[in-house]
Write an enzyme that holds these catalytic residues in place. Structure first.
Site, short mmCIF file in Angstrom:
data_model
loop_
_atom_site.label_atom_id
_atom_site.label_comp_id
_atom_site.label_asym_id
_atom_site.label_seq_id
_atom_site.Cartn_x
_atom_site.Cartn_y
_atom_site.Cartn_z
N CYS A 18 0.94 -1.05 -0.13
CA CYS A 18 -0.02 0.06 -0.01
C CYS A 18 0.94 1.24 -0.02
CB CYS A 18 -0.92 0.03 1.24
SG CYS A 18 -2.11 1.60 1.37
N CYS A 89 -8.60 -5.88 -9.69
CA CYS A 89 -7.96 -4.82 -10.86
C CYS A 89 -7.94 -3.52 -9.92
CB CYS A 89 -9.40 -4.42 -11.47
SG CYS A 89 -9.04 -3.35 -12.91
ZN LIG Z 1 -2.61 1.02 3.58
#
Ligand SMILES: [Zn+2]
Length: 99
Positions: A18, A89
């Site tokens: 992330c 996706c």
């Molecule tokens: Zn995160």
């Protein structure tokens, strides 16, 4: 348009994290080219991605969120070419490759 050898040819080894919090989300080995312009994966890392059902405009979709920080990552779709029938996706800006 799809070719198994092409879509399962992945580039660099490592994990995708992330960009907001560094949480591990996807393995590079689970990435494939779905020819849609977005990075696509067929499986997420356990504990990395949260799936949330969305019901908008009469359509049902599944949203992908980072478990740790809640950042929107993309959407989950069906795909008959992947081993488990799923395609994650993902937005290019939401993930970064760590080696
Ligand atoms: Zn995160």
């Amino acid at each position: 348009m799809y070719n198994k050898e092409i879509i399962f040819h992945h580039n660099d080894p490592g994990v995708y994290c992330c960009t907001s919090c560094g949480n591990t989300l996807f393995e590079a080995a689970k990435k494939f080219d779905a020819c849609c312009g977005f990075p696509s994966f067929w499986l997420h890392v356990e504990g990395g991605v949260k799936l949330r059902p969305l019901h908008t405009y009469g359509r049902s979709r599944t949203q992908l969120l980072c478990v740790r920080c809640g950042t929107h990552l993309g959407h989950l779709f069906q795909n008959k070419y992947t081993p488990n029938g799923l395609r994650y996706c993902v937005s290019k800006n939401a993930i970064v490759l760590e080696r």
